[in-house]
Scaffold this motif. Sequence first.
Motif, PDB file in Angstrom:
ATOM      1  N   GLU A  34       0.849  -1.189   0.000  1.00 11.17           N
ATOM      2  CA  GLU A  34       0.000   0.000   0.000  1.00 11.17           C
ATOM      3  C   GLU A  34       0.889   1.245   0.000  1.00 11.17           C
ATOM      4  OE1 GLU A  34      -3.474   1.777   2.820  1.00 11.17           O
ATOM      5  OE2 GLU A  34      -3.395  -0.410   2.678  1.00 11.17           O
ATOM      6  N   PRO A  35       1.405   1.628  -1.180  1.00 13.26           N
ATOM      7  CA  PRO A  35       2.370   2.730  -1.237  1.00 13.26           C
ATOM      8  C   PRO A  35       1.807   4.091  -0.830  1.00 13.26           C
ATOM      9  CG  PRO A  35       1.922   1.852  -3.445  1.00 13.26           C
ATOM     10  CD  PRO A  35       1.178   0.998  -2.476  1.00 13.26           C
ATOM     11  N   VAL A  36       0.487   4.253  -0.923  1.00 10.88           N
ATOM     12  CA  VAL A  36      -0.106   5.512  -0.484  1.00 10.88           C
ATOM     13  C   VAL A  36      -0.424   5.375   1.000  1.00 10.88           C
ATOM     14  CG1 VAL A  36      -1.942   7.205  -0.834  1.00 10.88           C
ATOM     15  CG2 VAL A  36      -1.114   5.845  -2.763  1.00 10.88           C
ATOM     16  N   GLY A  37       0.562   5.675   1.829  1.00 12.66           N
ATOM     17  CA  GLY A  37       0.376   5.554   3.272  1.00 12.66           C
ATOM     18  C   GLY A  37       1.312   6.491   3.995  1.00 12.66           C
ATOM     19  N   ASN A  38       1.071   6.644   5.284  1.00  9.88           N
ATOM     20  CA  ASN A  38       1.957   7.432   6.142  1.00  9.88           C
ATOM     21  C   ASN A  38       2.809   6.433   6.912  1.00  9.88           C
ATOM     22  OD1 ASN A  38      -0.921   9.189   6.328  1.00  9.88           O
ATOM     23  ND2 ASN A  38       0.911  10.248   5.675  1.00  9.88           N
ATOM     24  N   TYR A  39       4.071   6.333   6.525  1.00 17.89           N
ATOM     25  CA  TYR A  39       4.963   5.324   7.093  1.00 17.89           C
ATOM     26  C   TYR A  39       5.918   5.921   8.112  1.00 17.89           C
ATOM     27  CZ  TYR A  39       3.200   2.076   3.696  1.00 17.89           C
ATOM     28  OH  TYR A  39       2.364   1.262   2.980  1.00 17.89           O
ATOM     29  N   ARG A  40       6.050   5.214   9.227  1.00 15.85           N
ATOM     30  CA  ARG A  40       7.027   5.564  10.266  1.00 15.85           C
ATOM     31  C   ARG A  40       7.919   4.346  10.456  1.00 15.85           C
ATOM     32  NH1 ARG A  40       3.847   6.750  15.527  1.00 15.85           N
ATOM     33  NH2 ARG A  40       5.878   7.449  16.276  1.00 15.85           N
ATOM     34  N   LEU A  41       9.204   4.503  10.157  1.00 17.70           N
ATOM     35  CA  LEU A  41      10.177   3.456  10.430  1.00 17.70           C
ATOM     36  C   LEU A  41      10.817   3.808  11.766  1.00 17.70           C
ATOM     37  CD1 LEU A  41      11.765   0.936   9.665  1.00 17.70           C
ATOM     38  CD2 LEU A  41      13.331   2.412   8.386  1.00 17.70           C
ATOM     39  N   LEU A 111      13.261   2.934   0.207  1.00 17.82           N
ATOM     40  CA  LEU A 111      11.987   3.069   0.933  1.00 17.82           C
ATOM     41  C   LEU A 111      11.270   4.361   0.526  1.00 17.82           C
ATOM     42  CD1 LEU A 111      13.186   1.889   4.469  1.00 17.82           C
ATOM     43  CD2 LEU A 111      11.913   0.561   2.766  1.00 17.82           C
ATOM     44  N   ILE A 112      12.022   5.438   0.421  1.00 13.85           N
ATOM     45  CA  ILE A 112      11.440   6.727   0.024  1.00 13.85           C
ATOM     46  C   ILE A 112      10.858   6.634  -1.384  1.00 13.85           C
ATOM     47  CG2 ILE A 112      12.023   9.127  -0.560  1.00 13.85           C
ATOM     48  CD1 ILE A 112      14.069   8.936   1.859  1.00 13.85           C
ATOM     49  N   ASP A 113      11.545   5.910  -2.267  1.00 11.95           N
ATOM     50  CA  ASP A 113      11.081   5.764  -3.651  1.00 11.95           C
ATOM     51  C   ASP A 113       9.712   5.076  -3.744  1.00 11.95           C
ATOM     52  OD1 ASP A 113      13.276   7.081  -4.634  1.00 11.95           O
ATOM     53  OD2 ASP A 113      14.346   5.263  -5.277  1.00 11.95           O
ATOM     54  N   ILE A 114       9.347   4.310  -2.728  1.00  9.53           N
ATOM     55  CA  ILE A 114       8.028   3.652  -2.726  1.00  9.53           C
ATOM     56  C   ILE A 114       6.927   4.688  -2.549  1.00  9.53           C
ATOM     57  CG2 ILE A 114       6.507   2.044  -1.479  1.00  9.53           C
ATOM     58  CD1 ILE A 114       9.093   0.439  -0.790  1.00  9.53           C
ATOM     59  N   VAL A 115       7.125   5.645  -1.625  1.00 10.14           N
ATOM     60  CA  VAL A 115       6.080   6.639  -1.350  1.00 10.14           C
ATOM     61  C   VAL A 115       6.187   7.877  -2.241  1.00 10.14           C
ATOM     62  CG1 VAL A 115       5.750   5.906   1.051  1.00 10.14           C
ATOM     63  CG2 VAL A 115       7.336   7.760   0.557  1.00 10.14           C
ATOM     64  N   LEU A 116       7.386   8.141  -2.783  1.00 13.28           N
ATOM     65  CA  LEU A 116       7.621   9.363  -3.560  1.00 13.28           C
ATOM     66  C   LEU A 116       6.581   9.650  -4.641  1.00 13.28           C
ATOM     67  CD1 LEU A 116       9.647  11.622  -3.323  1.00 13.28           C
ATOM     68  CD2 LEU A 116      11.094  10.459  -4.998  1.00 13.28           C
ATOM     69  N   PRO A 117       6.213   8.647  -5.477  1.00 13.79           N
ATOM     70  CA  PRO A 117       5.222   8.950  -6.520  1.00 13.79           C
ATOM     71  C   PRO A 117       3.831   9.283  -5.954  1.00 13.79           C
ATOM     72  CG  PRO A 117       6.318   6.837  -6.929  1.00 13.79           C
ATOM     73  CD  PRO A 117       6.706   7.279  -5.551  1.00 13.79           C
ATOM     74  N   GLY A 122      -0.683  12.430  -0.339  1.00 11.18           N
ATOM     75  CA  GLY A 122      -0.534  12.449   1.118  1.00 11.18           C
ATOM     76  C   GLY A 122       0.394  11.401   1.699  1.00 11.18           C
ATOM     77  N   ALA A 123       1.073  10.623   0.857  1.00 14.44           N
ATOM     78  CA  ALA A 123       1.985   9.593   1.364  1.00 14.44           C
ATOM     79  C   ALA A 123       3.200  10.248   2.030  1.00 14.44           C
ATOM     80  CB  ALA A 123       2.441   8.681   0.233  1.00 14.44           C
ATOM     81  N   THR A 124       3.665   9.659   3.129  1.00 20.13           N
ATOM     82  CA  THR A 124       4.830  10.188   3.848  1.00 20.13           C
ATOM     83  C   THR A 124       5.713   9.039   4.338  1.00 20.13           C
ATOM     84  OG1 THR A 124       3.645  10.200   5.966  1.00 20.13           O
ATOM     85  CG2 THR A 124       3.632  12.260   4.694  1.00 20.13           C
ATOM     86  N   PHE A 125       6.976   9.379   4.616  1.00 22.04           N
ATOM     87  CA  PHE A 125       7.914   8.421   5.201  1.00 22.04           C
ATOM     88  C   PHE A 125       8.813   9.168   6.180  1.00 22.04           C
ATOM     89  CE2 PHE A 125      12.132   6.489   5.401  1.00 22.04           C
ATOM     90  CZ  PHE A 125      11.798   5.196   5.794  1.00 22.04           C
TER      91      PHE A 125
END
Length: 177
Positions: A34-41, A111-117, A122-125
């Motif tokens: 689910e690339p359109v998400g707000n991710y916290r590593l 990892l950033i490249d997954i959310v970048l597009p 609203g996707a974030t990392f």
Amino acid sequence: MANVHQPDLFQNLTHKKMGFPEVFSHILTFMKREPVGNYRLMVGTDSQVHPSRTLFITGVVIQRVGKGAWACYRKEVITREMTTLHERISYETSLTERVASLFTEERKNELIDIVLPHIYKGATFTMEGHIDIGSGDRNRTRVYVNEMVARIESLGMEPKIKPDSIAASSYANRYTK
């Protein structure tokens, strides 16, 4: 300092003895679902002093905010009771730094490249270093907050302390008992 150094092996309830490449692969798979998400590593360490040893657990948690997480941990045992608070907090931070350093620039960019597009959707990392210390007046670790926060910031990570340091104070803590 006598310690029983296990190789950098991680585990969780479904996978035992994972090397870091396998951990990273699980994180990639989790984010790609689910690339359109707000991710916290989040990476954080907690410890517990037991008779004749001190157990350190470093948690790695990838959270899709509001939509689940995938996590694993790494265990390290020091074969003595580490009773000095500053030494223990400092060693916890060192272990967090060590695991965080496995996320090289190349891996972070992957990892950033997954959310970048999907940023316009609203996707974030973010990458956070969780420290099991607090700044409250009654917390004896408060005198170390500035030192440990600076160490995490120097890695380019967002530092989190109690009550926001869930990878350390909640997830890792569960496995130190």
